[in-house]
Design an enzyme around this catalytic site. Sequence first.
Site, PDB file in Angstrom:
ATOM      1  N   CYS A 171      89.818  59.969  27.804  1.00  0.00           N
ATOM      2  CA  CYS A 171      89.676  58.557  27.463  1.00  0.00           C
ATOM      3  C   CYS A 171      90.669  58.112  26.385  1.00  0.00           C
ATOM      4  O   CYS A 171      91.858  58.049  26.676  1.00  0.00           O
ATOM      5  CB  CYS A 171      88.225  58.248  27.117  1.00  0.00           C
ATOM      6  SG  CYS A 171      87.853  56.514  27.354  1.00  0.00           S
ATOM      7  N   HIS A 191      83.530  61.065  30.345  1.00  0.00           N
ATOM      8  CA  HIS A 191      82.833  61.823  29.304  1.00  0.00           C
ATOM      9  C   HIS A 191      81.677  62.559  29.979  1.00  0.00           C
ATOM     10  O   HIS A 191      81.467  62.439  31.178  1.00  0.00           O
ATOM     11  CB  HIS A 191      82.273  60.863  28.251  1.00  0.00           C
ATOM     12  CG  HIS A 191      83.295  59.929  27.678  1.00  0.00           C
ATOM     13  ND1 HIS A 191      84.258  60.340  26.788  1.00  0.00           N
ATOM     14  CD2 HIS A 191      83.509  58.605  27.870  1.00  0.00           C
ATOM     15  CE1 HIS A 191      85.007  59.291  26.446  1.00  0.00           C
ATOM     16  NE2 HIS A 191      84.582  58.234  27.091  1.00  0.00           N
TER      17      HIS A 191
HETATM   18  N1  GLN Z   1      89.305  52.594  22.977  1.00  0.00           N
HETATM   19  C1  GLN Z   1      89.620  52.937  24.316  1.00  0.00           C
HETATM   20  C2  GLN Z   1      89.214  51.913  25.374  1.00  0.00           C
HETATM   21  O1  GLN Z   1      88.227  51.223  25.217  1.00  0.00           O
HETATM   22  C3  GLN Z   1      89.035  54.298  24.618  1.00  0.00           C
HETATM   23  C4  GLN Z   1      87.552  54.308  24.722  1.00  0.00           C
HETATM   24  C5  GLN Z   1      86.995  55.695  24.861  1.00  0.00           C
HETATM   25  O2  GLN Z   1      87.571  56.642  24.367  1.00  0.00           O
HETATM   26  N2  GLN Z   1      85.838  55.807  25.468  1.00  0.00           N
HETATM   27  O3  GLN Z   1      89.896  51.806  26.356  1.00  0.00           O
END
Ligand code: GLN
Length: 240
Positions: free
Chosen positions: A92, A193
């Site tokens: 992510c 995740h």
């Molecule tokens: N901040 C990033 C987004 O919203 C990554 C989010 C995350 O790591 N879940 O795209």
Amino acid sequence: MSRVRIVLIYQSLLGIYGDRGNALVLAKRLEWRGIDHELVIVEPGQVIPADAHVYLLGGGEDMAQISAVKAIRADGNLFRGVDAGAVVFAVCAGYQICGTSFTVGDHEEVIDGLGLLDVTTRRGPQRAVGEILTSWSRPDGPVSLITGFENHGGFTTLGPDAAPLAHVEIGVGNAGDGTEGAVQGRVIGTYPHGPVLARNPELADHVLSLALGRDLEPLPSGEIDRLRSERITHVRSGRR
Ligand code: GLN
């Protein structure tokens, strides 16, 4: 290889989605096989070891990911490790910062990524939140399902040097274009995740095999298989 070294980068910045579990899964699967290993957790201000076999990056909030990319670039050792043949497994925000550039949240400012993956990330039309199910064509042939949950506002587009890791059955993935994640050499980026390596032991063993340069003998997976099939049935039933 004497001791397999796994380095988990910046939990205080890239730790809010529990992706630390990926490091624990890799360490455990090495332990179960009696393979000597160590897990090193590096925080900003500490030097990232240049001699890891696997580097792990997790998800995080928008501003934290900007701090992380700056600190990783200033440190420089992740690049040295990759040049020396290390595997990178990034989830992510970690995936986004491995790309060439990204924007975060409502900020349209384009931030330079690490350039380890030929991908760019820009704010998508809506946040992608929910269970995700993809199919991953393993390099050794068979197709495996990958289950996890996604939560990202950034949508990612692959350039010609990166290949998708998997194809989306349920969920959004990179940008609602049917692809999920990216692979370039020994760098793997992905959105799910879960932690994703806990939910998907074949992917965990793929990361370890890449790092060790050899196939690994399978481990018993009864309980994990039961939980996986529960999760896959659930997501396919449409309850997201
Ligand atoms: N901040 C990033 C987004 O919203 C990554 C989010 C995350 O790591 N879940 O795209």
